[in-house]
Design a protein around this motif. Structure first.
Motif, PDB file in Angstrom:
ATOM      1  N   TYR A   1       9.552 -11.294  -3.677  1.00  0.00           N
ATOM      2  CA  TYR A   1       9.187  -9.946  -4.130  1.00  0.00           C
ATOM      3  C   TYR A   1      10.341  -8.969  -3.938  1.00  0.00           C
ATOM      4  CZ  TYR A   1       6.843  -5.402  -4.127  1.00  0.00           C
ATOM      5  OH  TYR A   1       6.497  -4.100  -4.373  1.00  0.00           O
ATOM      6  N   PHE A   2      11.022  -9.057  -2.790  1.00  0.00           N
ATOM      7  CA  PHE A   2      12.108  -8.132  -2.516  1.00  0.00           C
ATOM      8  C   PHE A   2      13.385  -8.492  -3.279  1.00  0.00           C
ATOM      9  CE2 PHE A   2       9.590  -7.321   1.418  1.00  0.00           C
ATOM     10  CZ  PHE A   2       9.422  -5.964   1.229  1.00  0.00           C
ATOM     11  N   LEU A   3      13.589  -9.784  -3.557  1.00  0.00           N
ATOM     12  CA  LEU A   3      14.804 -10.198  -4.239  1.00  0.00           C
ATOM     13  C   LEU A   3      14.698 -10.133  -5.750  1.00  0.00           C
ATOM     14  CD1 LEU A   3      16.017 -13.272  -2.146  1.00  0.00           C
ATOM     15  CD2 LEU A   3      16.858 -10.922  -2.087  1.00  0.00           C
TER      16      LEU A   3
ATOM     17  N   HIS B   1       1.868 -23.651  10.444  1.00  0.00           N
ATOM     18  CA  HIS B   1       2.050 -22.289   9.950  1.00  0.00           C
ATOM     19  C   HIS B   1       2.468 -22.268   8.478  1.00  0.00           C
ATOM     20  CE1 HIS B   1       1.788 -21.341  14.181  1.00  0.00           C
ATOM     21  NE2 HIS B   1       2.920 -21.967  14.434  1.00  0.00           N
ATOM     22  N   ILE B   2       1.931 -23.184   7.689  1.00  0.00           N
ATOM     23  CA  ILE B   2       2.332 -23.235   6.283  1.00  0.00           C
ATOM     24  C   ILE B   2       1.907 -21.970   5.546  1.00  0.00           C
ATOM     25  CG2 ILE B   2       0.226 -24.466   5.605  1.00  0.00           C
ATOM     26  CD1 ILE B   2       1.961 -25.941   3.535  1.00  0.00           C
ATOM     27  N   GLY B   3       0.768 -21.395   5.938  1.00  0.00           N
ATOM     28  CA  GLY B   3       0.331 -20.162   5.291  1.00  0.00           C
ATOM     29  C   GLY B   3       1.276 -19.012   5.547  1.00  0.00           C
ATOM     30  N   VAL B   4       1.739 -18.900   6.787  1.00  0.00           N
ATOM     31  CA  VAL B   4       2.678 -17.833   7.127  1.00  0.00           C
ATOM     32  C   VAL B   4       3.994 -18.019   6.386  1.00  0.00           C
ATOM     33  CG1 VAL B   4       3.978 -16.774   9.010  1.00  0.00           C
ATOM     34  CG2 VAL B   4       1.617 -17.517   9.387  1.00  0.00           C
ATOM     35  N   LYS B   5       4.453 -19.258   6.292  1.00  0.00           N
ATOM     36  CA  LYS B   5       5.709 -19.526   5.599  1.00  0.00           C
ATOM     37  C   LYS B   5       5.607 -19.207   4.110  1.00  0.00           C
ATOM     38  CE  LYS B   5       7.125 -23.093   8.879  1.00  0.00           C
ATOM     39  NZ  LYS B   5       7.423 -24.534   9.096  1.00  0.00           N
ATOM     40  N   LEU B   6       4.476 -19.550   3.514  1.00  0.00           N
ATOM     41  CA  LEU B   6       4.294 -19.234   2.089  1.00  0.00           C
ATOM     42  C   LEU B   6       4.240 -17.716   1.876  1.00  0.00           C
ATOM     43  CD1 LEU B   6       1.685 -21.946   1.022  1.00  0.00           C
ATOM     44  CD2 LEU B   6       4.136 -21.857   0.477  1.00  0.00           C
ATOM     45  N   ALA B   7       3.588 -17.009   2.805  1.00  0.00           N
ATOM     46  CA  ALA B   7       3.533 -15.553   2.686  1.00  0.00           C
ATOM     47  C   ALA B   7       4.921 -14.939   2.816  1.00  0.00           C
ATOM     48  CB  ALA B   7       2.592 -14.982   3.742  1.00  0.00           C
ATOM     49  N   LEU B   8       5.719 -15.445   3.757  1.00  0.00           N
ATOM     50  CA  LEU B   8       7.085 -14.939   3.911  1.00  0.00           C
ATOM     51  C   LEU B   8       7.933 -15.261   2.690  1.00  0.00           C
ATOM     52  CD1 LEU B   8       7.792 -15.836   7.658  1.00  0.00           C
ATOM     53  CD2 LEU B   8       7.316 -13.585   6.687  1.00  0.00           C
ATOM     54  N   LEU B   9       7.740 -16.446   2.125  1.00  0.00           N
ATOM     55  CA  LEU B   9       8.475 -16.812   0.912  1.00  0.00           C
ATOM     56  C   LEU B   9       8.105 -15.891  -0.245  1.00  0.00           C
ATOM     57  CD1 LEU B   9      10.389 -18.739  -0.554  1.00  0.00           C
ATOM     58  CD2 LEU B   9       8.427 -20.229  -1.014  1.00  0.00           C
ATOM     59  N   ALA B  10       6.829 -15.563  -0.354  1.00  0.00           N
ATOM     60  CA  ALA B  10       6.391 -14.642  -1.406  1.00  0.00           C
ATOM     61  C   ALA B  10       7.011 -13.258  -1.207  1.00  0.00           C
ATOM     62  CB  ALA B  10       4.871 -14.551  -1.426  1.00  0.00           C
ATOM     63  N   LEU B  11       7.089 -12.801   0.034  1.00  0.00           N
ATOM     64  CA  LEU B  11       7.708 -11.501   0.303  1.00  0.00           C
ATOM     65  C   LEU B  11       9.197 -11.512  -0.037  1.00  0.00           C
ATOM     66  CD1 LEU B  11       6.010 -10.456   3.670  1.00  0.00           C
ATOM     67  CD2 LEU B  11       5.674  -9.427   1.422  1.00  0.00           C
ATOM     68  N   VAL B  12       9.870 -12.621   0.303  1.00  0.00           N
ATOM     69  CA  VAL B  12      11.299 -12.731  -0.023  1.00  0.00           C
ATOM     70  C   VAL B  12      11.512 -12.658  -1.527  1.00  0.00           C
ATOM     71  CG1 VAL B  12      13.274 -14.297   0.015  1.00  0.00           C
ATOM     72  CG2 VAL B  12      11.904 -13.988   2.077  1.00  0.00           C
TER      73      VAL B  12
ATOM     74  N   TRP C   1      17.746  -9.726  -8.399  1.00  0.00           N
ATOM     75  CA  TRP C   1      18.024 -10.764  -9.391  1.00  0.00           C
ATOM     76  C   TRP C   1      18.085 -10.161 -10.794  1.00  0.00           C
ATOM     77  CZ3 TRP C   1      19.919 -15.352 -10.172  1.00  0.00           C
ATOM     78  CH2 TRP C   1      19.605 -16.058 -11.346  1.00  0.00           C
ATOM     79  N   TRP C   2      17.133  -9.276 -11.104  1.00  0.00           N
ATOM     80  CA  TRP C   2      17.149  -8.627 -12.420  1.00  0.00           C
ATOM     81  C   TRP C   2      18.429  -7.829 -12.609  1.00  0.00           C
ATOM     82  CZ3 TRP C   2      17.675  -3.583 -13.883  1.00  0.00           C
ATOM     83  CH2 TRP C   2      17.443  -3.300 -15.233  1.00  0.00           C
ATOM     84  N   LEU C   3      18.881  -7.125 -11.564  1.00  0.00           N
ATOM     85  CA  LEU C   3      20.095  -6.315 -11.671  1.00  0.00           C
ATOM     86  C   LEU C   3      21.311  -7.192 -11.935  1.00  0.00           C
ATOM     87  CD1 LEU C   3      21.279  -3.455 -11.436  1.00  0.00           C
ATOM     88  CD2 LEU C   3      21.583  -3.883  -8.984  1.00  0.00           C
ATOM     89  N   VAL C   4      21.389  -8.333 -11.243  1.00  0.00           N
ATOM     90  CA  VAL C   4      22.521  -9.244 -11.441  1.00  0.00           C
ATOM     91  C   VAL C   4      22.499  -9.817 -12.854  1.00  0.00           C
ATOM     92  CG1 VAL C   4      23.546 -11.425 -10.693  1.00  0.00           C
ATOM     93  CG2 VAL C   4      22.706  -9.800  -8.992  1.00  0.00           C
ATOM     94  N   VAL C   5      21.334 -10.254 -13.298  1.00  0.00           N
ATOM     95  CA  VAL C   5      21.221 -10.839 -14.638  1.00  0.00           C
ATOM     96  C   VAL C   5      21.529  -9.805 -15.709  1.00  0.00           C
ATOM     97  CG1 VAL C   5      19.601 -11.851 -16.293  1.00  0.00           C
ATOM     98  CG2 VAL C   5      19.613 -12.637 -13.927  1.00  0.00           C
TER      99      VAL C   5
END
Length: 281
Positions: A18-20, A5-16, A24-28
């Motif tokens: 995207y949402f974070l 399921h490497i494709g699913v994991k990469l997609a979830l990582l991309a979503l994470v 991150w910009w606000l903290v910086v």
């Protein structure tokens, strides 16, 4: 061996990511000076560390105006969230557990009201509260927050799925009254749903911008979203007496997120499933 399921994991990582990324910009951005916000190494990386200076400026600006708005938000979200939870739990439990004339029609009306945008109700609500003399008071924000058709629907569905009717019938046979059944039998089984509704109600009231903007005219009664919006307007119009308000807007936005994060982390342990598993044999 090729990971599964490497494709699913990469997609979830991309979503994470995207949402974070906005977080991150606000903290910086909160660690930068006023000049560093618009120049320097870039929006997504640090340039110096002025967070504590920015926090001091935030809490002392205009005689602690931000702290007053923060207290108002805590008051509105606390009373509104708890009150909405109580109303929704009682209404959802009643719709689920009791049979009465007009139940289907009333619940259909509740479902229909979910489809109505909240912004469409602001003007009628303002007229009603204006006739009652409650505008520009804390009740103009708290009382409308007590009603949430979606929360009633959620608790009705959750009560129907989490409370076995056999338990209610057994408690009635044992002579327990309806209030005792609700408090000692039904409510513990509904706890995850209650916490969910509480968090949703608190977050909704905390982030509510349009309703307080319409109802309140005194800046001392503003919650954080309206207050930060006021600062943003002042910063845009460059009417800030030479002091850049953009840093205060960004740091204030970061601080406004912290209570919600604390609330989620504190109440997370109450989200437990399977409370009724094994209760019936």
């Amino acid at each position: 061996m090729r990971p599964r399921h490497i494709g699913v994991k990469l997609a979830l990582l991309a979503l994470v990511c995207y949402f974070l990324l906005p977080v991150w910009w606000l903290v910086v951005a909160s660690t930068k000076s006023g000049e560093g916000l618009f120049s320097g190494s870039g929006p997504l990386w640090f340039e110096g560390f002025h967070l504590f200076d920015n926090l001091e400026a935030l809490f002392t600006f205009n005689n602690g105006e931000y702290l007053r708005w923060l207290g108002n938000s805590v008051l509105y979200a606390g009373l509104g969230g708890i009150g909405c939870t109580v109303v929704s739990v009682l209404a959802g439990y009643g719709f689920s557990m009791y049979r009465f004339t007009g139940r289907t029609a009333l619940f259909a009306a509740v479902l229909g009201s979910v489809m109505v945008p909240l912004t469409a109700l602001v003007i009628p609500t303002f007229v009603m509260f204006s006739n009652a003399g409650l505008t520009d008071t804390i009740w103009a924000v708290i009382l409308p927050s007590l009603l949430s058709p979606f929360a009633v629907y959620l608790m009705r569905v959750y009560a129907g799925g989490s409370i076995p009717t056999e338990l209610i019938d057994a408690a009635r046979i044992d002579g327990a009254g309806e209030l005792r059944i609700f408090w000692q039998v039904a409510l513990p089984l509904m706890r995850p749903g209650v916490i969910t509704v509480l968090l949703l109600s608190v977050v909704s009231t905390w982030n509510n911008y349009f309703l307080p903007l319409i109802m309140l005219s005194t800046s001392k009664l503003y919650p954080l979203p309206v207050g930060i919006g006021l600062w943003s307007q002042l910063a845009t119009s460059n009417n800030n007496s030479g002091q850049s308000l953009w840093t205060l807007v960004i740091v204030g936005s970061l601080v406004s997120v912290v209570p919600l994060v604390i609330a989620f982390l504190t109440l997370q342990r109450y989200w437990q499933g399977g409370l009724t598993v094994g209760s019936l044999k």
